[in-house]
Design a protein around this motif. Structure first.
Motif, PDB file in Angstrom:
ATOM      1  N   CYS A   1      36.948-102.256  33.028  1.00 35.12           N
ATOM      2  CA  CYS A   1      36.725-100.930  33.591  1.00 35.12           C
ATOM      3  C   CYS A   1      37.243 -99.842  32.652  1.00 35.12           C
ATOM      4  N   ARG A   2      36.497 -98.736  32.612  1.00 34.89           N
ATOM      5  CA  ARG A   2      36.938 -97.528  31.923  1.00 34.89           C
ATOM      6  C   ARG A   2      37.282 -96.518  33.005  1.00 34.89           C
ATOM      7  N   LEU A   3      38.562 -96.181  33.087  1.00 33.31           N
ATOM      8  CA  LEU A   3      39.054 -95.239  34.082  1.00 33.31           C
ATOM      9  C   LEU A   3      39.252 -93.879  33.439  1.00 33.31           C
ATOM     10  N   THR A   4      38.962 -92.828  34.178  1.00 33.17           N
ATOM     11  CA  THR A   4      39.187 -91.471  33.677  1.00 33.17           C
ATOM     12  C   THR A   4      40.224 -90.774  34.549  1.00 33.17           C
ATOM     13  N   PHE A   5      40.981 -89.877  33.895  1.00 37.04           N
ATOM     14  CA  PHE A   5      42.044 -89.147  34.579  1.00 37.04           C
ATOM     15  C   PHE A   5      41.989 -87.674  34.198  1.00 37.04           C
ATOM     16  N   ASP A   6      42.265 -86.833  35.161  1.00 39.52           N
ATOM     17  CA  ASP A   6      42.344 -85.382  34.959  1.00 39.52           C
ATOM     18  C   ASP A   6      43.538 -84.933  35.784  1.00 39.52           C
ATOM     19  N   CYS A   7      44.711 -84.810  35.132  1.00 43.75           N
ATOM     20  CA  CYS A   7      45.946 -84.646  35.900  1.00 43.75           C
ATOM     21  C   CYS A   7      47.015 -83.911  35.085  1.00 43.75           C
ATOM     22  N   SER A   8      48.157 -83.709  35.723  1.00 40.84           N
ATOM     23  CA  SER A   8      49.233 -82.905  35.113  1.00 40.84           C
ATOM     24  C   SER A   8      50.570 -83.632  35.222  1.00 40.84           C
ATOM     25  N   PRO A   9      50.881 -84.519  34.268  1.00 40.04           N
ATOM     26  CA  PRO A   9      52.178 -85.195  34.285  1.00 40.04           C
ATOM     27  C   PRO A   9      53.326 -84.184  34.263  1.00 40.04           C
ATOM     28  N   ARG A  10      54.379 -84.463  35.011  1.00 40.15           N
ATOM     29  CA  ARG A  10      55.470 -83.496  35.182  1.00 40.15           C
ATOM     30  C   ARG A  10      56.237 -83.230  33.894  1.00 40.15           C
ATOM     31  N   SER A  11      56.606 -84.276  33.175  1.00 36.12           N
ATOM     32  CA  SER A  11      57.436 -84.084  31.988  1.00 36.12           C
ATOM     33  C   SER A  11      56.893 -84.934  30.848  1.00 36.12           C
ATOM     34  N   LYS A  12      57.641 -85.949  30.419  1.00 38.14           N
ATOM     35  CA  LYS A  12      57.160 -86.813  29.356  1.00 38.14           C
ATOM     36  C   LYS A  12      56.157 -87.824  29.909  1.00 38.14           C
ATOM     37  N   PHE A  13      55.144 -88.100  29.113  1.00 41.00           N
ATOM     38  CA  PHE A  13      54.158 -89.106  29.472  1.00 41.00           C
ATOM     39  C   PHE A  13      53.741 -89.816  28.200  1.00 41.00           C
ATOM     40  N   LEU A  14      53.954 -91.133  28.165  1.00 41.08           N
ATOM     41  CA  LEU A  14      53.689 -91.937  26.970  1.00 41.08           C
ATOM     42  C   LEU A  14      54.472 -91.409  25.776  1.00 41.08           C
ATOM     43  N   GLY A  15      55.658 -90.884  26.043  1.00 40.99           N
ATOM     44  CA  GLY A  15      56.500 -90.351  24.983  1.00 40.99           C
ATOM     45  C   GLY A  15      56.126 -88.961  24.535  1.00 40.99           C
ATOM     46  N   LEU A  16      55.153 -88.336  25.185  1.00 40.35           N
ATOM     47  CA  LEU A  16      54.691 -86.991  24.813  1.00 40.35           C
ATOM     48  C   LEU A  16      55.237 -85.965  25.783  1.00 40.35           C
ATOM     49  N   ASP A  17      55.584 -84.787  25.275  1.00 35.76           N
ATOM     50  CA  ASP A  17      56.096 -83.711  26.122  1.00 35.76           C
ATOM     51  C   ASP A  17      54.927 -82.971  26.768  1.00 35.76           C
ATOM     52  N   VAL A  18      54.458 -83.503  27.862  1.00 29.74           N
ATOM     53  CA  VAL A  18      53.323 -82.901  28.556  1.00 29.74           C
ATOM     54  C   VAL A  18      53.793 -81.736  29.418  1.00 29.74           C
ATOM     55  N   ASN A  19      54.877 -81.942  30.162  1.00 30.65           N
ATOM     56  CA  ASN A  19      55.552 -80.883  30.926  1.00 30.65           C
ATOM     57  C   ASN A  19      54.607 -80.070  31.827  1.00 30.65           C
ATOM     58  N   GLY A  20      53.798 -80.777  32.583  1.00 30.27           N
ATOM     59  CA  GLY A  20      52.942 -80.105  33.555  1.00 30.27           C
ATOM     60  C   GLY A  20      51.605 -79.628  33.031  1.00 30.27           C
ATOM     61  N   THR A  21      51.353 -79.821  31.750  1.00 32.21           N
ATOM     62  CA  THR A  21      50.056 -79.423  31.192  1.00 32.21           C
ATOM     63  C   THR A  21      48.946 -80.324  31.743  1.00 32.21           C
TER      64      THR A  21
END
Length: 219
Positions: A163-183
């Protein structure tokens, strides 16, 4: 002359109750809940199995070696094959099970998770067990409150789902070691699942981290 056999025969959760003894030899099949799930008949040398939920659809047929009847040493083999055919016809497809599993995740119905995931489940080569797998998912939803799993592409065979899953979301802080911070970010995950019977026993997952990095750099 028809050979002797016990009235009932039970295999893999299905009980066959013999209702006819000679021309035809026949059985009603019942599941563990006592619901009738099949009808077996040996008549004029032809052994057939039908399931009621499919308007009497024939799901198995065979010709025993006996002279219009089962030989004692072959009856059990045919009955076991009949049970397998009934279970296959009564079970939902792997793709249907998988879609129900994704719906369970999106509803965060953790009490139902065990209906789709085996106790000995492994994720990317690590034995997590059902409790560890649930804990991983619960943490995902804490880290990403608006997380939703969306199926973009699904391919399945008898025991595997890709399966290929798609996501459109806003991680709160770090995600996979990246500083997403709500972006808000969009990304995909490619996953292969192995099913044993009706439950997931292996999961191999790869997330497109590069796509997230590119979106963060463009902010």
């Amino acid at each position: 002359m028809a050979q002797s056999t016990p009235t009932d025969f039970t295999h893999d959760g299905i009980t066959l109750v013999r209702t006819g003894y000679a021309c035809p030899e026949q059985y009603d099949a019942f599941d563990a809940k006592g619901e009738r799930v099949g009808y077996l008949r040996l008549r004029h040398g032809q052994f057939t199995v039908e399931v009621p939920h499919a308007q009497g659809k024939r799901v198995y047929s065979a010709v025993p070696e006996g002279d219009g009847t089962f030989e004692d040493d072959e009856r059990e083999g045919f009955l076991i094959a009949a049970v397998g055919a009934i279970q296959s016809a009564s079970s939902p497809s792997i793709s249907t099970l998988y879609r129900s599993y994704i719906d369970c995740l999106n509803r965060q119905d953790w009490r139902q998770l065990g209906e789709f995931v085996a106790e000995e489940v492994c994720h990317n080569g690590r034995l997590l067990g059902l409790s560890g797998y649930r804990a991983m998912l619960e943490q995902d939803f804490r880290d990403i409150p608006d997380l939703q799993f969306n199926i973009a592409l699904l391919v399945a065979d008898a025991s595997h789902v890709a399966c290929r899953l798609t996501f459109d979301c806003s991680p709160r802080s770090k995600f996979l070691g990246l500083d997403v911070n709500g972006t808000r970010v969009k990304f995909t995950e490619n996953v292969i699942y192995e099913f044993r019977a009706t439950k997931i026993v292996q999961v191999w997952s790869v997330i497109d981290k590069a796509a997230i990095e590119a979106q963060l750099l463009s902010q």
